[in-house]
Design a protein around this motif. Structure first.
Motif, PDB file in Angstrom:
ATOM      1  N   GLU A   1      43.893  77.612  58.858  1.00  0.00           N
ATOM      2  CA  GLU A   1      43.948  77.888  57.434  1.00  0.00           C
ATOM      3  C   GLU A   1      43.472  76.732  56.568  1.00  0.00           C
ATOM      4  O   GLU A   1      43.366  75.606  57.019  1.00  0.00           O
ATOM      5  CB  GLU A   1      45.400  78.220  57.051  1.00  0.00           C
ATOM      6  N   THR A   2      43.219  77.078  55.322  1.00  0.00           N
ATOM      7  CA  THR A   2      43.006  76.057  54.309  1.00  0.00           C
ATOM      8  C   THR A   2      44.215  76.111  53.379  1.00  0.00           C
ATOM      9  O   THR A   2      44.577  77.176  52.880  1.00  0.00           O
ATOM     10  CB  THR A   2      41.714  76.340  53.512  1.00  0.00           C
TER      11      THR A   2
ATOM     12  N   VAL B   1      46.451  74.111  50.071  1.00  0.00           N
ATOM     13  CA  VAL B   1      46.142  73.345  48.872  1.00  0.00           C
ATOM     14  C   VAL B   1      47.286  72.383  48.558  1.00  0.00           C
ATOM     15  O   VAL B   1      48.444  72.781  48.529  1.00  0.00           O
ATOM     16  CB  VAL B   1      45.898  74.278  47.655  1.00  0.00           C
TER      17      VAL B   1
ATOM     18  N   ASP C   1      41.463  75.114  44.231  1.00  0.00           N
ATOM     19  CA  ASP C   1      42.164  73.883  43.859  1.00  0.00           C
ATOM     20  C   ASP C   1      42.450  73.805  42.366  1.00  0.00           C
ATOM     21  O   ASP C   1      42.908  72.787  41.864  1.00  0.00           O
ATOM     22  CB  ASP C   1      41.379  72.645  44.335  1.00  0.00           C
TER      23      ASP C   1
ATOM     24  N   ASN D   1      41.940  70.730  48.428  1.00  0.00           N
ATOM     25  CA  ASN D   1      41.972  71.699  49.528  1.00  0.00           C
ATOM     26  C   ASN D   1      42.047  70.954  50.849  1.00  0.00           C
ATOM     27  O   ASN D   1      41.291  70.021  51.070  1.00  0.00           O
ATOM     28  CB  ASN D   1      40.701  72.558  49.522  1.00  0.00           C
ATOM     29  N   LEU D   2      42.980  71.375  51.683  1.00  0.00           N
ATOM     30  CA  LEU D   2      43.082  70.774  53.025  1.00  0.00           C
ATOM     31  C   LEU D   2      42.570  71.810  54.019  1.00  0.00           C
ATOM     32  O   LEU D   2      43.242  72.813  54.293  1.00  0.00           O
ATOM     33  CB  LEU D   2      44.534  70.405  53.345  1.00  0.00           C
ATOM     34  N   HIS D   3      41.341  71.576  54.497  1.00  0.00           N
ATOM     35  CA  HIS D   3      40.731  72.551  55.406  1.00  0.00           C
ATOM     36  C   HIS D   3      41.211  72.333  56.833  1.00  0.00           C
ATOM     37  O   HIS D   3      41.552  71.225  57.222  1.00  0.00           O
ATOM     38  CB  HIS D   3      39.209  72.440  55.355  1.00  0.00           C
ATOM     39  N   GLY D   4      41.236  73.416  57.594  1.00  0.00           N
ATOM     40  CA  GLY D   4      41.499  73.305  59.026  1.00  0.00           C
ATOM     41  C   GLY D   4      42.919  72.900  59.376  1.00  0.00           C
ATOM     42  O   GLY D   4      43.155  72.125  60.298  1.00  0.00           O
TER      43      GLY D   4
END
Ligand code: ADP
Ligand code: MG
Ligand code: ZN
Length: 473
Positions: free
Chosen positions: A137-138, A140, A85, A130-133
């Motif tokens: 994928e993760t 940003v 990030d 960070n945008l997980h899931g």
């Protein structure tokens, strides 16, 4: 051996500026990912940061409100670390020379005021998110990258979870009243790390501290600290040692869990940012900000109490700066107590507060006009509540509604007397009871007259006339 807790909080507050700290991108929250971005946000080579004057003014206002010394020449530094990030590999912050230093925050704990020290306040930029899931994928989102923050570092002056919670509430209140932050813990615009160590009672030296992260409610800060104090106490009592580490509060498990060893400042290789000259503010600007500082909640409450409000009323009505402005506009030269009562019983339930914004069911001028109608005897309090309900629906001023619906109070003695006589004729047994000494029945008869006059009779006159006619004959 008994131990004492030593606690110091580090608070990050997102500043409510329109644009980011070093570029002109909007700070707006909740838009599609990566729509408020530019070369500065990404830290692309060659992009040059430019400080945001509004953010600097907010940092100065916060420092002044907390009694800090405002450094006329502060320095932006690079804090280097690697994380997805943080595309450019460093965060721009202030290190050795922060903009504000050495302040105080009065904190009320269990009816006592304790003054907690503020070590420093510095300006810094937020990282991306960070945008997980997202699928597997993760990803940003850089919309948050470069949003201005102030970090408020508190002295290790707090001694319990309750004191830490009170400190956090008091600090949030100051920031919200200054209008520099919306102070939303759940949405992360107000974040807290809590540092805690134990030492034997009577010892001056500090023990090894643990840093607690992931505390996003006032209640959690207290619970996390109380858990952590007990954990450290058990360790020390068993002859063990506290590790210098960063732990996280896991609400679901009601405990703190180790995350990593505590990093030291040399790990970040801080150095002055060569792209940013020292931040210089002149006396004239600082004085102008000082002159225009808004009234803080403590001062508001003192002012209201001197106008006849109780501490409890003052507390409820100063919960938000917009509510303070509303109350002041609604009361005008009228009765503070009557205004406070009406707002608490009729208005508050229809107020929508969101961050620094607020929506009220009727404009304060209309409420003031309504309470003036009560004060001058045109309508009574019960009718005022009905009129208020109509005002919420139609947005009309109260006099228009009172006129159209014929709600003005009946103060014509002849008309009231006629209604009273009618009620007495219809209720001979109650009249008998009254005359035989059961005076409590008077309330019932008053109620009947009010009903017969559709609630519009002046209650004082109804009482007088009823008593007079009951005693006569
Ligand atoms: P870092 O960024 O490494 O956490 P800072 O100096 O910025 O270091 O933050 C220190 C914070 O920890 C302050 O809020 C301070 O009051 C608190 N603190 C420092 N020493 C102790 C200690 N021994 N016990 C509890 N809190 C401490
Ligand atoms: Mg820290
Ligand atoms: Zn940008």
């Amino acid at each position: 051996m008994s131990f004492e807790a030593v606690i110091g909080l580090e608070v990050h507050a997102q500043l409510a500026t329109k644009t980011k700290l070093f570029c002109g991108c909007p700070t707006r929250f909740g838009d599609a990912p990566n729509t408020h971005v530019c070369p500065v946000c990404f830290g692309l080579p060659g992009a040059l940061p430019m400080p945001n004057r509004e953010a600097v003014a907010m940092a100065i206002a916060t420092g002044l409100a907390l009694g800090c010394t405002i450094r006329r020449r502060s320095v932006f530094a690079r804090k280097s670390y690697f994380y997805p990030d943080l595309a450019k590999g460093y965060q721009i912050t202030q290190f050795e020379l922060p903009i504000d230093e050495a302040g105080q925050l009065p904190v009320e704990v269990e009816g006592q005021t304790k003054v907690a020290g503020i070590t420093r306040i510095h300006l810094e930029e937020d990282a991306a998110k960070n945008l997980h899931g997202v699928g597997d994928e993760t990803l940003v989102d850089f919309n948050r990258a470069g949003v201005p923050l102030i970090e408020i570092v508190g002295e290790p002056d707090l001694r319990s979870g309750a004191e830490a919670e009170a400190y956090l509430r008091a600090l949030r209140e100051v920031l919200v009243f200054l209008g520099v932050s919306d102070g939303n813990l759940e949405e992360g615009s107000f974040r807290c790390d809590a540092n805690v160590s134990l030492r034997p009672v009577g010892s001056a030296a500090f023990g090894t501290r643990v840093e607690l992260k992931n505390i996003n409610s006032f209640r959690f800060v207290r619970k996390a600290l109380e858990f952590e104090i007990a954990r450290q106490e058990a360790l020390l009592a068993a002859g063990g040692e506290v590790a210098s580490e960063t732990r996280t509060w896991v609400e679901g498990q009601g405990r703190t869990v180790a995350m990593r060893a505590k990093e030291e400042s040399q790990d970040y290789r801080y150095f002055p940012d060569p792209d940013l000259p020292p931040l210089v503010v002149d006396d004239a600007w600082v004085e102008e900000i000082r002159r225009t500082l808004p009234e803080l909640p403590e001062a508001v409450r003192a002012r209201w109490v001197s106008r006849g409000l109780t501490e409890a009323d003052a507390k409820v009505l100063s919960a938000h700066p917009a509510l303070v402005a509303y109350f002041d506009a609604a009361v005008g030269g009228g009765s503070a107590k009557a205004t406070a009562n009406f707002i608490q019983s009729e208005v508050l339930g229809h107020v929508v507060l969101r961050g620094l914004q607020a929506r009220f069911p009727v404009p304060p001028e209309h409420l003031r006009a309504l309470l003036a109608l009560v004060a001058e005897g045109t309508i009574n309090r019960k009718i005022a509540k009905e009129v208020f309900a109509k005002m919420r629906e139609t947005s009309e001023p109260p006099d228009v509604i009172v006129e159209r619906e014929g709600l003005a109070q009946l103060s014509d003695e002849g008309a009231i007397e006629a209604a009273v006589r009618q009620v007495l004729t219809e209720h001979p047994s109650q009249v008998e009871q009254f005359r035989s000494g059961k005076t409590a029945v008077l309330g019932y008869l008053v109620g009947q007259v009010m009903k017969a006059t559709r609630g519009q009779a002046n209650p004082r006159l109804v009482n007088e006339i009823l008593r007079r006619l009951l005693r006569a004959s």
